[in-house]
Every structure is written in structure tokens, then in C-alpha cells.
Design a protein around this motif. Structure first.
Motif, PDB file in Angstrom:
ATOM      1  N   UNK A  54       0.630  -1.519   0.149  1.00  0.00           N
ATOM      2  CA  UNK A  54      -0.191   0.109   0.008  1.00  0.00           C
ATOM      3  C   UNK A  54       0.890   0.970  -0.079  1.00  0.00           C
ATOM      4  N   UNK A  55       2.228   1.351   0.797  1.00  0.00           N
ATOM      5  CA  UNK A  55       2.916   2.335   0.409  1.00  0.00           C
ATOM      6  C   UNK A  55       3.507   2.499  -0.649  1.00  0.00           C
ATOM      7  N   UNK A  56       3.901   1.294  -2.021  1.00  0.00           N
ATOM      8  CA  UNK A  56       4.913   1.519  -2.663  1.00  0.00           C
ATOM      9  C   UNK A  56       4.113   1.605  -3.439  1.00  0.00           C
ATOM     10  N   UNK A  57       2.626   1.182  -3.963  1.00  0.00           N
ATOM     11  CA  UNK A  57       2.368   0.839  -5.208  1.00  0.00           C
ATOM     12  C   UNK A  57       1.972   2.393  -5.828  1.00  0.00           C
ATOM     13  N   UNK A  58       1.555   3.481  -5.072  1.00  0.00           N
ATOM     14  CA  UNK A  58       1.925   5.114  -6.070  1.00  0.00           C
ATOM     15  C   UNK A  58       2.978   5.144  -6.770  1.00  0.00           C
ATOM     16  N   UNK A 174      -4.900   7.419   4.687  1.00  0.00           N
ATOM     17  CA  UNK A 174      -3.838   5.457   4.664  1.00  0.00           C
ATOM     18  C   UNK A 174      -2.655   5.587   5.395  1.00  0.00           C
ATOM     19  N   UNK A 175      -2.377   6.863   5.825  1.00  0.00           N
ATOM     20  CA  UNK A 175      -0.911   6.644   6.011  1.00  0.00           C
ATOM     21  C   UNK A 175      -1.155   6.537   7.922  1.00  0.00           C
ATOM     22  N   UNK A 176      -2.502   6.648   7.884  1.00  0.00           N
ATOM     23  CA  UNK A 176      -2.775   7.296  10.225  1.00  0.00           C
ATOM     24  C   UNK A 176      -3.141   5.481  10.152  1.00  0.00           C
ATOM     25  N   UNK A 177      -3.655   5.114   9.189  1.00  0.00           N
ATOM     26  CA  UNK A 177      -4.634   4.012   9.148  1.00  0.00           C
ATOM     27  C   UNK A 177      -3.060   2.736   9.400  1.00  0.00           C
ATOM     28  N   UNK A 178      -1.669   3.243   8.814  1.00  0.00           N
ATOM     29  CA  UNK A 178      -1.228   2.212   8.462  1.00  0.00           C
ATOM     30  C   UNK A 178       0.117   2.458  10.081  1.00  0.00           C
ATOM     31  N   UNK A 179      -0.511   3.296  10.574  1.00  0.00           N
ATOM     32  CA  UNK A 179       1.209   3.799  11.622  1.00  0.00           C
ATOM     33  C   UNK A 179       1.104   2.713  12.962  1.00  0.00           C
ATOM     34  N   UNK A 211       9.709  -8.112   1.123  1.00  0.00           N
ATOM     35  CA  UNK A 211       7.895  -9.500   0.342  1.00  0.00           C
ATOM     36  C   UNK A 211       7.314  -8.761  -0.962  1.00  0.00           C
ATOM     37  N   UNK A 212       7.046  -7.148   0.231  1.00  0.00           N
ATOM     38  CA  UNK A 212       5.766  -6.172  -0.828  1.00  0.00           C
ATOM     39  C   UNK A 212       6.111  -5.687  -1.215  1.00  0.00           C
ATOM     40  N   UNK A 213       7.226  -5.128  -1.783  1.00  0.00           N
ATOM     41  CA  UNK A 213       7.666  -4.290  -2.044  1.00  0.00           C
ATOM     42  C   UNK A 213       8.195  -4.886  -3.744  1.00  0.00           C
ATOM     43  N   UNK A 214       8.845  -6.135  -3.611  1.00  0.00           N
ATOM     44  CA  UNK A 214       9.066  -7.256  -4.736  1.00  0.00           C
ATOM     45  C   UNK A 214       7.101  -7.099  -5.633  1.00  0.00           C
ATOM     46  N   UNK A 215       6.490  -7.641  -4.686  1.00  0.00           N
ATOM     47  CA  UNK A 215       5.130  -8.271  -5.411  1.00  0.00           C
ATOM     48  C   UNK A 215       4.688  -6.882  -6.174  1.00  0.00           C
ATOM     49  N   UNK A 216       4.563  -5.802  -5.216  1.00  0.00           N
ATOM     50  CA  UNK A 216       3.935  -4.450  -5.644  1.00  0.00           C
ATOM     51  C   UNK A 216       4.466  -4.119  -6.263  1.00  0.00           C
TER      52      UNK A 216
END
Length: 514
Positions: A54-58, A174-179, A211-216
Motif C-alpha cells: 500500500x505504501x509503494x504502489x503509488x 492511508x498513512x494514519x491507518x498504517x501507523x 516481499x511486499x515491495x517485490x510483489x508491488x
């Protein structure tokens, strides 16, 4: 005294009736190769992966969203031309017009503010949720926070079409939720994972970020070229994140004591290894002692240095690959993910090395953390310095970044688990502070890069960005090497059991047999 020591009547309190049963748990090894603690670790790994998706897809999506041709035509600074520097005019002719032209005319400085808006919300909830989770539990803060992140991720395409400030607001929420993700994850690890498994388990969980970054990154590149375009990036990942949140809230418990389905022997094994006792009062946080602790500041500086360098790469690497080396969006996502694939694999490998080193008497916790963390931060510092001078050799650039960022995986068995070493009782709170300050440093990275590269991008401008990140990495790591520690601090004292205190305060009577 007479009789068998295993007799329950020997113990002054029924709590001790299981003590000898606990002592035999390790020898029995009946908790299995995959127990509840491993399932908790796996779910936290997926949660960390979801958070970084959610952080890197942008970072990849924004390459497809921006109208690069309009921006280039609007630039009046033609003193340096990237095309002339790297002699890639022929490459430009093969790039499809529709790939160059997204919907939005956002210059690099504006893109920097969009990319950093997530982190303003992210840092705002770190400390308050870290403190609240210590008292009220971590599960709902983490699960519901990530649910907010995922649901608002579905709204990104709508917000972008409504206007830039709507987009910035949605990314901020989104950032508030991920905090809560990092401090709550750290606190759960402290409650579930025995000390002798922390390097492996902790590294595995935080490797979810890579792993998330590799997928994203590669999947975002592919989705941006599908029928539905870049909006599909947020629809797909937002849906996956929502599903994970539901499963997490249903199946994961706060600690082994509150999980009714855990194997009894595994529960006793974890409690014995952690020295856990049920029903103890929550001690006051020793704020002044923490504020005076140099090992805490060593972790803080290492964390800040890592985040600045890491966010420079994570948010700006796709843009750099596009502007300087002119990779297509699809290739961009794949190649930008290679360094993080290397980091993920190396973090798993080095975590086993770290735990092996800790079994040897000549390696202290302090020495192991410093050695592994040195690899994890000096490595990317050297790589970024090298990339600043690789020029137009795109494959050498990719290779150096892959090796350098790969070595960065050492930080997960370095300063990242060091909170658990110096203060297992307050690890979540310590992580909330260091992660908050680290992300304040990290959110400066895309803003700084955007202002340096604004106008016509050039290798010289990007060289400044990379050298700055390299110096920050090396400087902060040096502070950690000097002042870091792997020993539990004197101010991290477990709460005293009221029953034991009462027994200790009672006068002891010595009797003799006739």
C-alpha cells in the motif's frame, strides 16, 4: 524437609504446580515444527507485506499517471539534456506516445509532495498508538488500522480525478491507518517469540516489507498496462489488504495466554522462555531512563538513517529509472523490484547467521547486532555512492543497486530487533518512537529529491540525491556501532508479582526436626 520435591504440597502457591512440567517442555519438543507462534509470525509477515504494498504502489503508479510529454514541453531549463548525456534519442523514438502521457501534469516537486503525503499520516499515529497498544492490546489497533489503509486505497483513483488535494488527503488517511503496524508488530513479537528465535522470526516478519515491495512494483507495472490502467493497481491491492485484515482480526490473539486453541505445551514453552507470568500489573514506563539511554539513541539514529536512504530508493527509484534510463513502465516495475528481492533473500539468510553467532560464547548480543547492522547499512551506503557515478550504464546501475540494497537486509537482525534486546517489556513503545522519528526523516527523502531534480532531470542532479542518502546511511550507522548495545537495560525491569512480594516480605521461620 522430607518427601519428593515434585509433590505439589511443597509449593506455597498453586501457581508453582506446573514449574517442573515447564522445565521438561524443551526436552520433549512436542510443540512441533509449526506451532501457533509460527502462524502468528506468518500472519504478521503478510501484514507487513500488505503495508509496504500500500505504501509503494503509488511510486510505480505515479509514473503511469503523469503526462511526461507535457511536463517536458513546459520545462524551460535546457542547459543539460538527459538524451544528450546518455545518447538515447533512438530509444525515445520507440516509446509509445500513450505510455509517456498520463492524465496529470505534476512536476517532480509536486510528485514529491504526493509521495510523501502518506508518511505525514503514518508518523502521526506511531507514538500515541504505540502507548495505547501497550495498555489496551495490539490486535484491534493493528487490524482496524490496516483495514482503514486498505479501504482508502480503493478510493485513490476517485480522489486523483477529484483533485490533487483530495489525493493527498486520501494518502494521508492511508498513512494514519498504517501507523500502528510497526509498533504493534514489535509488541506482538515480544509477547509471542522466545529470545533464541527472535533474529529469525523478527527478520522473517520484517522481510515482509521487501516481499511486499517485490510483489508491488512489478505487478503494479503490469496492472498499469492492462485494460483498466493504473486505477487497477489500487483496486487489486486494496481488496487483498481488506481480506487480510478480516482474517487477522478473526484468527490472531494478543498473546499465548489469550489464545484458547494453542497447544498447552507450546504455551508453557513460550511462557517459560519469556519468563511470562499471568495477571501482573503493568508497570509505569520509565520515560526519564529511556530519555537518558545511549543504546536507545543508537537505535534511533540507525533507524532514521535507514529510513532516509530506503525511502529515497523506494519512492524515487522508479522515477530515476524512467527519467535517466528510459525503461518502460512494465520493465521499470520489474527492475526496480530486483534490489528488494535481493534484500528479502539476504535478510532471511543473515538472520540464521545471526542466531548461529549467538550460540557461540565469543559472540555477545552487542557484537552480533553491530556486525550484522554494519553490513546492513554500510553496504547500501557504498552502493549509493557507486550508483552516483555509474552514469548511463543502466545494467551496471541495476546490478550495483541490487547488491547494495540486498545487503541492507542485515538491518532486520541488527537495529530492528535490537529494541527487543534492550527492553523486551517496552519494545513496542520504543519502536513507536524510533519509527516515528525515522519516518519523519524518511518523508523528507522524496521532497528533497523532488526539489533537487525539478526541471530537466540530469545525472548530475540525481548524483546529489544518491550521495546525500549514502552519507546519511554511513553517518547514522557509525553512531550505532559506537553507542549500540545488545544487553537488557537496567531500567527494563519486569513487574513484581504481588504474591511473590508478599512472600518475600513475610518473615521466614526456620524449623528443625526433633
Amino acid at each position: 524437609m522430607n518427601g519428593n520435591v515434585n509433590n505439589r504440597s511443597y509449593y506455597p502457591n498453586a501457581r508453582y504446580a506446573t514449574v517442573f512440567q515447564e522445565e521438561n517442555i524443551e526436552a520433549k519438543k512436542k510443540q512441533g515444527w509449526f506451532g501457533t507462534r509460527h502462524f502468528v509470525t506468518f500472519m504478521l509477515f503478510l501484514g507487513m507485506a500488505n503495508a509496504y504494498i500500500m505504501r509503494t504502489n503509488m511510486s510505480v503508479a505515479i509514473v503511469a499517471m503523469v503526462n511526461h510529454t507535457a511536463i517536458e514541453n513546459d520545462n524551460h531549463d535546457h542547459a543539460v539534456s538527459v538524451d544528450d548525456e546518455c545518447n538515447v534519442e533512438s530509444v525515445n523514438q520507440t516509446i509509445h506516445h500513450e505510455e509517456l502521457n498520463g492524465e496529470f501534469v505534476w512536476k517532480t516537486d509536486v510528485q514529491g509532495y504526493i509521495l510523501s503525503s502518506f508518511f505525514y499520516g503514518y508518523v502521526a499515529t506511531q507514538i500515541p498508538f504505540g502507548i495505547l497498544a501497550k495498555r489496551y492490546g495490539n490486535i484491534y489497533f493493528l487490524g482496524i488500522g490496516m483495514l482503514i489503509n486498505s479501504v482508502f486505497g480503493l478510493l485513490v483513483p476517485v480522489a486523483a480525478n477529484m483533485g490533487i488535494w483530495w489525493l493527498i488527503t486520501v494518502r494521508f488517511i492511508q498513512g494514519l491507518g498504517e501507523g500502528p503496524i510497526v509498533p504493534c508488530t514489535h509488541s506482538l513479537l515480544a509477547k509471542w517469540i522466545p529470545p533464541n528465535e527472535r533474529s529469525r522470526m523478527g527478520a522473517f516478519v520484517y522481510a515482509g516489507a521487501q516481499f511486499g515491495t517485490v510483489i508491488s512494483m512489478p505487478l503494479s507495472g503490469l496492472l498499469s498496462e492492462c485494460r483498466f490502467g493504473w486505477p487497477s493497481i489500487f483496486y487489486v491491492f486494496g481488496t487483498v489488504g481488506t481480506i487480510w485484515c478480516i482474517f487477522f482480526l478473526i484468527f490472531i490473539h494478543e498473546d499465548p495466554q489469550s489464545d484458547t486453541k494453542i497447544n498447552t505445551e507450546e504455551r508453557l514453552y513460550i511462557q517459560k522462555q519469556l519468563g511470562s507470568k499471568i495477571g501482573l500489573p503493568i508497570p509505569a514506563v520509565p520515560w526519564m531512563s529511556i530519555a537518558k539511554s545511549m543504546p536507545f539513541y543508537a537505535i534511533l539514529l540507525a533507524h532514521m538513517g535507514h529510513n532516509y536512504g530506503y525511502e529515497t530508493l523506494m519512492t524515487e527509484l522508479p522515477t530515476y529509472m524512467k527519467q535517466i534510463h528510459h525503461f518502460s513502465i512494465k520493465d521499470n516495475g520489474i527492475l526496480s523490484s530486483l534490489p528488494y528481492l535481493a534484500m528479502w533473500l539476504f535478510s532471511i539468510f543473515i538472520s540464521h547467521v545471526a542466531d548461529f553467532m549467538l550460540t557461540k560464547p565469543f559472540f555477545t548480543h552487542t557484537l552480533v547486532r553491530k556486525i550484522i547492522n554494519g553490513i546492513g547499512q554500510y553496504g547500501p551506503a557504498v552502493a549509493l555512492l557507486a550508483v552516483a557515478y555509474t552514469g548511463c550504464d543502466k545494467w551496471l546501475t541495476v546490478a550495483v543497486l541490487t547488491v547494495g540494497v540486498g545487503l541492507n537486509g542485515g538491518i532486520y537482525s541488527g537495529f530492528k530487533v535490537n529494541h527487543l534486546d534492550i527492553s523486551p517489556q517496552y519494545a513496542g513503545i520504543l519502536m513507536s518512537f524510533t519509527n516515528c522519528m525515522a519516518n519523519l526523516a524518511g518523508l523528507l527523502a522524496p521532497i528533497y529529491a523532488g526539489h533537487v531534480v525539478v526541471g530537466t532531470p540530469s545525472i548530475a542532479k540525481w548524483r546529489i540525491v544518491f550521495i546525500t542518502a549514502s552519507c546519511v546511511y554511513a553517518g547514522c550507522c557509525s553512531f550505532y556501532v559506537i553507542f549500540g548495545s545488545g544487553e537488557r537495560q537496567s531500567w527494563d525491569q519486569p513487574a513484581e508479582d504481588p504474591a511473590e512480594k508478599k512472600e518475600n516480605d513475610e518473615p521466614q521461620m526456620i524449623t528443625t526436626r526433633a
